[in-house]
Design a protein around this motif. Structure first.
Motif, PDB file in Angstrom:
ATOM      1  N   GLN A  26       0.842  -1.191   0.000  1.00  0.00           N
ATOM      2  CA  GLN A  26       0.000   0.000   0.000  1.00  0.00           C
ATOM      3  C   GLN A  26       0.880   1.245   0.000  1.00  0.00           C
ATOM      4  O   GLN A  26       1.794   1.360   0.828  1.00  0.00           O
ATOM      5  CB  GLN A  26      -0.891   0.004   1.239  1.00  0.00           C
ATOM      6  CG  GLN A  26      -1.837   1.198   1.321  1.00  0.00           C
ATOM      7  CD  GLN A  26      -2.543   1.270   2.657  1.00  0.00           C
ATOM      8  OE1 GLN A  26      -1.919   1.551   3.682  1.00  0.00           O
ATOM      9  NE2 GLN A  26      -3.849   1.010   2.657  1.00  0.00           N
TER      10      GLN A  26
ATOM     11  N   GLU B  52       5.051  -5.766   1.149  1.00  0.00           N
ATOM     12  CA  GLU B  52       3.899  -6.250   1.919  1.00  0.00           C
ATOM     13  C   GLU B  52       3.947  -7.760   2.166  1.00  0.00           C
ATOM     14  O   GLU B  52       3.238  -8.278   3.029  1.00  0.00           O
ATOM     15  CB  GLU B  52       2.591  -5.886   1.224  1.00  0.00           C
ATOM     16  CG  GLU B  52       2.325  -6.596  -0.080  1.00  0.00           C
ATOM     17  CD  GLU B  52       0.973  -6.239  -0.677  1.00  0.00           C
ATOM     18  OE1 GLU B  52       0.238  -5.438  -0.057  1.00  0.00           O
ATOM     19  OE2 GLU B  52       0.666  -6.747  -1.773  1.00  0.00           O
TER      20      GLU B  52
ATOM     21  N   GLU C 173      -4.746   5.929   7.786  1.00  0.00           N
ATOM     22  CA  GLU C 173      -5.316   5.371   6.567  1.00  0.00           C
ATOM     23  C   GLU C 173      -6.104   6.436   5.803  1.00  0.00           C
ATOM     24  O   GLU C 173      -6.851   7.222   6.401  1.00  0.00           O
ATOM     25  CB  GLU C 173      -6.226   4.198   6.903  1.00  0.00           C
ATOM     26  CG  GLU C 173      -5.497   2.964   7.423  1.00  0.00           C
ATOM     27  CD  GLU C 173      -4.726   2.243   6.339  1.00  0.00           C
ATOM     28  OE1 GLU C 173      -5.183   2.255   5.167  1.00  0.00           O
ATOM     29  OE2 GLU C 173      -3.648   1.691   6.648  1.00  0.00           O
TER      30      GLU C 173
ATOM     31  N   THR D 284      -8.738   6.864   2.498  1.00  0.00           N
ATOM     32  CA  THR D 284      -9.589   6.114   1.589  1.00  0.00           C
ATOM     33  C   THR D 284      -9.242   6.441   0.131  1.00  0.00           C
ATOM     34  O   THR D 284      -8.647   7.479  -0.165  1.00  0.00           O
ATOM     35  CB  THR D 284     -11.073   6.442   1.830  1.00  0.00           C
ATOM     36  OG1 THR D 284     -11.274   7.854   1.675  1.00  0.00           O
ATOM     37  CG2 THR D 284     -11.487   6.033   3.249  1.00  0.00           C
ATOM     38  N   SER D 285      -9.601   5.530  -0.749  1.00  0.00           N
ATOM     39  CA  SER D 285      -9.337   5.757  -2.171  1.00  0.00           C
ATOM     40  C   SER D 285     -10.030   7.035  -2.615  1.00  0.00           C
ATOM     41  O   SER D 285     -11.140   7.351  -2.175  1.00  0.00           O
ATOM     42  CB  SER D 285      -9.839   4.571  -2.997  1.00  0.00           C
ATOM     43  OG  SER D 285     -11.222   4.381  -2.813  1.00  0.00           O
TER      44      SER D 285
ATOM     45  N   LEU E  36      -3.528   8.046  -7.574  1.00  0.00           N
ATOM     46  CA  LEU E  36      -3.476   6.662  -7.128  1.00  0.00           C
ATOM     47  C   LEU E  36      -4.691   5.860  -7.557  1.00  0.00           C
ATOM     48  O   LEU E  36      -4.842   4.694  -7.178  1.00  0.00           O
ATOM     49  CB  LEU E  36      -3.355   6.608  -5.598  1.00  0.00           C
ATOM     50  CG  LEU E  36      -2.065   7.185  -5.011  1.00  0.00           C
ATOM     51  CD1 LEU E  36      -2.121   7.168  -3.497  1.00  0.00           C
ATOM     52  CD2 LEU E  36      -0.842   6.414  -5.521  1.00  0.00           C
TER      53      LEU E  36
ATOM     54  N   ASP F 252      -8.069   4.177  -7.601  1.00  0.00           N
ATOM     55  CA  ASP F 252      -8.970   3.735  -6.535  1.00  0.00           C
ATOM     56  C   ASP F 252      -8.216   3.045  -5.406  1.00  0.00           C
ATOM     57  O   ASP F 252      -8.807   2.308  -4.606  1.00  0.00           O
ATOM     58  CB  ASP F 252     -10.049   2.808  -7.107  1.00  0.00           C
ATOM     59  CG  ASP F 252      -9.465   1.546  -7.749  1.00  0.00           C
ATOM     60  OD1 ASP F 252      -8.216   1.450  -7.826  1.00  0.00           O
ATOM     61  OD2 ASP F 252     -10.252   0.676  -8.159  1.00  0.00           O
ATOM     62  N   ARG F 253      -6.918   3.288  -5.305  1.00  0.00           N
ATOM     63  CA  ARG F 253      -6.110   2.634  -4.267  1.00  0.00           C
ATOM     64  C   ARG F 253      -6.139   3.439  -2.975  1.00  0.00           C
ATOM     65  O   ARG F 253      -5.896   4.649  -2.976  1.00  0.00           O
ATOM     66  CB  ARG F 253      -4.657   2.488  -4.720  1.00  0.00           C
ATOM     67  CG  ARG F 253      -4.462   1.660  -5.970  1.00  0.00           C
ATOM     68  CD  ARG F 253      -3.005   1.632  -6.369  1.00  0.00           C
ATOM     69  NE  ARG F 253      -2.178   0.909  -5.402  1.00  0.00           N
ATOM     70  CZ  ARG F 253      -0.845   0.887  -5.433  1.00  0.00           C
ATOM     71  NH1 ARG F 253      -0.202   1.591  -6.350  1.00  0.00           N
ATOM     72  NH2 ARG F 253      -0.169   0.195  -4.534  1.00  0.00           N
ATOM     73  N   PRO F 254      -6.411   2.798  -1.841  1.00  0.00           N
ATOM     74  CA  PRO F 254      -6.249   3.484  -0.560  1.00  0.00           C
ATOM     75  C   PRO F 254      -4.760   3.678  -0.274  1.00  0.00           C
ATOM     76  O   PRO F 254      -3.907   2.983  -0.837  1.00  0.00           O
ATOM     77  CB  PRO F 254      -6.896   2.531   0.443  1.00  0.00           C
ATOM     78  CG  PRO F 254      -6.790   1.188  -0.188  1.00  0.00           C
ATOM     79  CD  PRO F 254      -6.895   1.405  -1.685  1.00  0.00           C
ATOM     80  N   TRP F 255      -4.437   4.592   0.618  1.00  0.00           N
ATOM     81  CA  TRP F 255      -3.050   4.849   0.959  1.00  0.00           C
ATOM     82  C   TRP F 255      -2.973   5.291   2.406  1.00  0.00           C
ATOM     83  O   TRP F 255      -3.995   5.379   3.098  1.00  0.00           O
ATOM     84  CB  TRP F 255      -2.430   5.889   0.021  1.00  0.00           C
ATOM     85  CG  TRP F 255      -3.194   7.186  -0.113  1.00  0.00           C
ATOM     86  CD1 TRP F 255      -4.355   7.386  -0.811  1.00  0.00           C
ATOM     87  CD2 TRP F 255      -2.853   8.454   0.477  1.00  0.00           C
ATOM     88  NE1 TRP F 255      -4.763   8.708  -0.688  1.00  0.00           N
ATOM     89  CE2 TRP F 255      -3.853   9.378   0.079  1.00  0.00           C
ATOM     90  CE3 TRP F 255      -1.802   8.886   1.278  1.00  0.00           C
ATOM     91  CZ2 TRP F 255      -3.830  10.716   0.469  1.00  0.00           C
ATOM     92  CZ3 TRP F 255      -1.765  10.221   1.657  1.00  0.00           C
ATOM     93  CH2 TRP F 255      -2.762  11.114   1.262  1.00  0.00           C
TER      94      TRP F 255
END
Length: 307
Positions: free
Chosen positions: A143, A171, A275, A277-278, A288, A290-293
């Motif tokens: 992530q 990861e 955290e 959200t996307s 990014l 739809d990737r959460p980061w």
């Protein structure tokens, strides 16, 4: 006239015990004396102290010859598995807490200076350089994580041009030196700007086991200890006039913080990895999809040289 009768209360067993103790002490004294001619006083101090402690250990536990042979075989196996990509002796030092104790002794408290922790066996020289805001991941899975902060002295003054080395596992718990294709990933170096600021993209740290397919892992298994390390990101920070800092930051809430296999966790190094959200806008506008980061902040304070 009466005479006192003196009775010898010693027993053959006591005599034998005294004789055995005398022989053991004499041997220790003889070995200590063998280092008396050392011209380097520090070397003499180290070797004589090691001798006293080692002999005391052998006498205290009444080490058997079979146990001694096992220890020699263990150290031999540790040497055989060590190469330019794996340092089993550092791993051995780590799991005994010797690495952390040495670090503690050599990094005395200095105001609010950032605490040091273990170096670990996975640092590699000549990691690629990135600019501020660059990406250290190099394609490693995980992530995305935005890391930012400042580097200052204990007086609060920013330190421009400080060199920051960063490295971490992916990861899946692997460092790039554990890959089979020789690619570089999850490591880089960068320099702070004129205000002592830095930032980069890395990976959100995850737990992983130290290498446990060798003699150190066998020892941990035999003693019921876990090889797992708490989630962390490595830093080494150097700047002229300041003590080199080797440290990690850890993820708050990680269930392994109290059982890190190399005893590297310091409370002051546990940070919030928040955290995102996307779709949440990134600090540098990076897309990014739809990737959460996640993001975290680590403000580094360097002690002065010689402290």
């Amino acid at each position: 006239m009466t005479h006192d009768i003196v009775t010898d209360t010693t027993t053959p067993a006591a005599d034998q015990a005294d004789e055995q103790s005398r022989r053991e002490r004499e041997l220790t004294a003889k070995v200590l004396a063998s280092f008396d001619g050392a011209k380097d006083e520090r070397l003499k101090t180290l070797l004589q102290s090691l001798t006293r402690h080692l002999h005391a250990f052998i006498r205290e536990v009444r080490l058997t010859e079979d146990e001694w042979h096992t220890a020699v075989e263990f150290l031999t196996a540790t040497g055989h598995i060590t190469d330019d990509r794996r340092q089993e002796f550092i791993l051995l030092s780590d799991v005994f807490g010797a690495s952390m104790q040495t670090i503690t002794v050599n990094n005395e408290a200095d105001g609010d200076a950032t605490e040091a922790t273990v170096f670990g066996p996975f640092f590699v020289e000549n990691a690629p350089r990135i600019e501020i805001g660059g990406d250290i991941a190099g394609g490693a899975p995980g992530q995305p994580c935005w890391v930012e902060g400042t580097v200052t002295g204990v007086d609060g003054a920013p330190i421009p041009g400080a060199r920051i080395e960063v490295w971490e596992a992916d990861e899946d718990g692997y460092y790039d030196v554990q890959y089979t294709d020789d690619r570089v990933a999850g490591r880089a170096h960068l320099f702070t700007d004129e205000l002592g600021r830095y930032s980069f993209w890395g990976l959100t740290p995850t737990p992983y086991p130290i290498p446990h397919d060798g003699p150190v892992g066998a020892m941990l298994a035999a003693t019921g200890r876990s090889p797992m390390r708490a989630s962390h990101l490595h830093f080494m920070v150097t700047a002229a006039g300041h003590r080199t800092l080797v440290t990690h930051i850890f993820v708050r809430g990680d269930e392994l913080l109290d059982s890190d296999s190399v005893f590297g966790v310091r409370d002051s190094l546990v940070k919030d990895f928040v955290e995102q959200t996307s779709g949440t806008p990134t600090p540098d506008g990076r897309a990014l999809g739809d990737r959460p980061w996640s993001r975290t902040r680590f403000d580094i304070v360097l002690a002065a040289s010689g402290r």
